[in-house]
Design a protein around this motif. Structure first.
Motif, mmCIF file in Angstrom:
data_model
loop_
_atom_site.group_PDB
_atom_site.id
_atom_site.type_symbol
_atom_site.label_atom_id
_atom_site.label_comp_id
_atom_site.label_asym_id
_atom_site.label_seq_id
_atom_site.Cartn_x
_atom_site.Cartn_y
_atom_site.Cartn_z
ATOM 1 N N ILE A 205 -67.937 -14.851 -48.623
ATOM 2 C CA ILE A 205 -67.819 -13.932 -49.754
ATOM 3 C C ILE A 205 -66.552 -14.256 -50.540
ATOM 4 O O ILE A 205 -65.447 -14.275 -49.992
ATOM 5 N N ALA A 206 -66.714 -14.510 -51.837
ATOM 6 C CA ALA A 206 -65.584 -14.826 -52.708
ATOM 7 C C ALA A 206 -64.955 -13.533 -53.244
ATOM 8 O O ALA A 206 -65.579 -12.462 -53.216
ATOM 9 N N ASP B 233 -64.657 -12.410 -56.156
ATOM 10 C CA ASP B 233 -65.410 -11.766 -57.237
ATOM 11 C C ASP B 233 -66.727 -11.154 -56.747
ATOM 12 O O ASP B 233 -67.510 -10.634 -57.552
ATOM 13 N N GLY B 234 -66.985 -11.202 -55.439
ATOM 14 C CA GLY B 234 -68.200 -10.606 -54.884
ATOM 15 C C GLY B 234 -69.355 -11.568 -54.739
ATOM 16 O O GLY B 234 -70.368 -11.237 -54.119
ATOM 17 N N SER B 235 -69.240 -12.768 -55.315
ATOM 18 C CA SER B 235 -70.304 -13.756 -55.135
ATOM 19 C C SER B 235 -70.256 -14.281 -53.697
ATOM 20 O O SER B 235 -69.204 -14.244 -53.046
ATOM 21 N N TYR B 236 -71.382 -14.750 -53.203
ATOM 22 C CA TYR B 236 -71.394 -15.285 -51.847
ATOM 23 C C TYR B 236 -72.360 -16.459 -51.752
ATOM 24 O O TYR B 236 -73.255 -16.638 -52.567
ATOM 25 N N ARG B 237 -72.154 -17.244 -50.710
ATOM 26 C CA ARG B 237 -73.063 -18.326 -50.344
ATOM 27 C C ARG B 237 -73.576 -18.018 -48.947
ATOM 28 O O ARG B 237 -72.814 -17.695 -48.046
ATOM 29 N N PRO C 199 -77.305 -18.642 -53.065
ATOM 30 C CA PRO C 199 -76.176 -17.871 -53.556
ATOM 31 C C PRO C 199 -76.597 -16.418 -53.775
ATOM 32 O O PRO C 199 -77.789 -16.086 -53.791
ATOM 33 N N GLY C 200 -75.622 -15.552 -53.947
ATOM 34 C CA GLY C 200 -75.917 -14.154 -54.255
ATOM 35 C C GLY C 200 -74.648 -13.467 -54.697
ATOM 36 O O GLY C 200 -73.584 -14.087 -54.800
ATOM 37 N N THR C 201 -74.722 -12.174 -54.953
ATOM 38 C CA THR C 201 -73.538 -11.422 -55.346
ATOM 39 C C THR C 201 -73.604 -9.998 -54.822
ATOM 40 O O THR C 201 -74.682 -9.400 -54.739
ATOM 41 N N ALA D 235 -71.444 -7.919 -56.351
ATOM 42 C CA ALA D 235 -70.933 -7.215 -57.518
ATOM 43 C C ALA D 235 -72.082 -6.526 -58.240
ATOM 44 O O ALA D 235 -73.251 -6.855 -58.050
ATOM 45 N N THR E 247 -82.997 -10.926 -51.160
ATOM 46 C CA THR E 247 -81.590 -11.121 -50.847
ATOM 47 C C THR E 247 -81.374 -10.850 -49.361
ATOM 48 O O THR E 247 -82.111 -10.079 -48.755
#
Length: 255
Positions: free
Chosen positions: A43-44, A46-50, A130-132, A134, A145
């Motif tokens: 999880i990055a 900014d809320g994005s994730y792999r 990928p996903g988010t 946020a 998801t």
């Protein structure tokens, strides 16, 4: 303000065929059940994730059909055994052909890196997507998801790797999972609560879970992303009460 009623509206997506691909084939409700797997989620800030997962899954319809074939052969009259075994070979070929077609359909999705039958209704696979986390929706539970999430008034959010929970078919077939899950968070992401078995020993490390039974809890984390602001949640409107009937009302036709 966002109506509290939104908290009760899960956002449902597309059906069975791709549902599991979002969660290491842990979902794909009614199609696959997870047997063994490894999941990594990063999880990055900014809320994005792999999300990446690989392992072995059981194709539920194939497994039910193959087990029925085995039971039927055990119960067959010895005089008809040779004939029934030949019929069973043909039926097994049909079952394997149907599974091969579904695998071919899954491989058309770009998130599926690898998928191949390993026999007896099982497949080996690898998926990446990928996903988010946020957004503004208070509740999210989409089929495509790997996580469901809920946002809280203080700006934090709780997410669950939702399809780790075994399906009823998995319980019926007694498919005991053997899975390892790791989640790492980027700099500035606060971890407020979790149910991980192991926590990071160093910055940038991972929270880890092992799923080894049908009753292990679903992995969850409550986090706050950098810069997350409190949100206003509109109180639920009071339920309208039915009007009381007048106690002195006369029945129709009564004098």
């Amino acid at each position: 303000m966002i109506p509290r009623a939104a908290l009760l509206r899960p956002l449902l997506g597309l059906p069975c065929l791709l549902a599991a691909l979002a969660v290491a084939l842990l979902g794909l409700t009614g199609c696959f059940a997870s047997k063994s797997y490894s999941v990594q989620m990063k999880i990055a800030p900014d809320g994005s994730y792999r999300f990446f997962a690989e392992g072995v899954a059981v194709h539920v319809p194939s497994t039910f059909a193959l087990r029925k074939l085995e039971r039927d052969l055990r119960e067959v009259n010895p005089k008809e055994k040779a004939k029934k075994e030949e019929e069973a070979k043909g039926r097994k070929g049909e079952i394997e052909g149907a599974l091969a077609k579904q695998i071919a359909d899954c491989l058309k999705d770009g998130r599926v890196q690898y998928m191949q039958s390993s026999g007896e209704g099982r497949v080996r696979y690898a998926v990446s997507m990928p996903g988010t986390l946020a957004g503004t929706d208070l509740v999210r539970r989409e089929w495509l998801t790997p996580v469901s999430l809920a946002r809280h008034a203080d700006g934090s959010l709780t997410f669950r790797i939702k399809d780790v929970a075994p399906s009823e078919d998995a319980r019926t077939l007694k498919i005991v999972p053997d899975g390892d899950i790791s989640v790492s968070v980027g700099e500035g992401v606060q971890v407020l609560a979790h149910n991980a078995a192991k926590t990071p020993g160093t910055p940038g490390g991972a929270y880890r879970w092992h799923i080894g039974s049908l009753d292990d809890p679903v992995p969850f984390m409550t986090i706050r992303l950098p810069g997350a602001q409190p949100i206003a949640i509109e109180p639920a409107a009071p339920e309208k009460q039915p009007e009381a009937k007048a106690s002195g009302a006369r029945k129709k036709g009564h004098k």
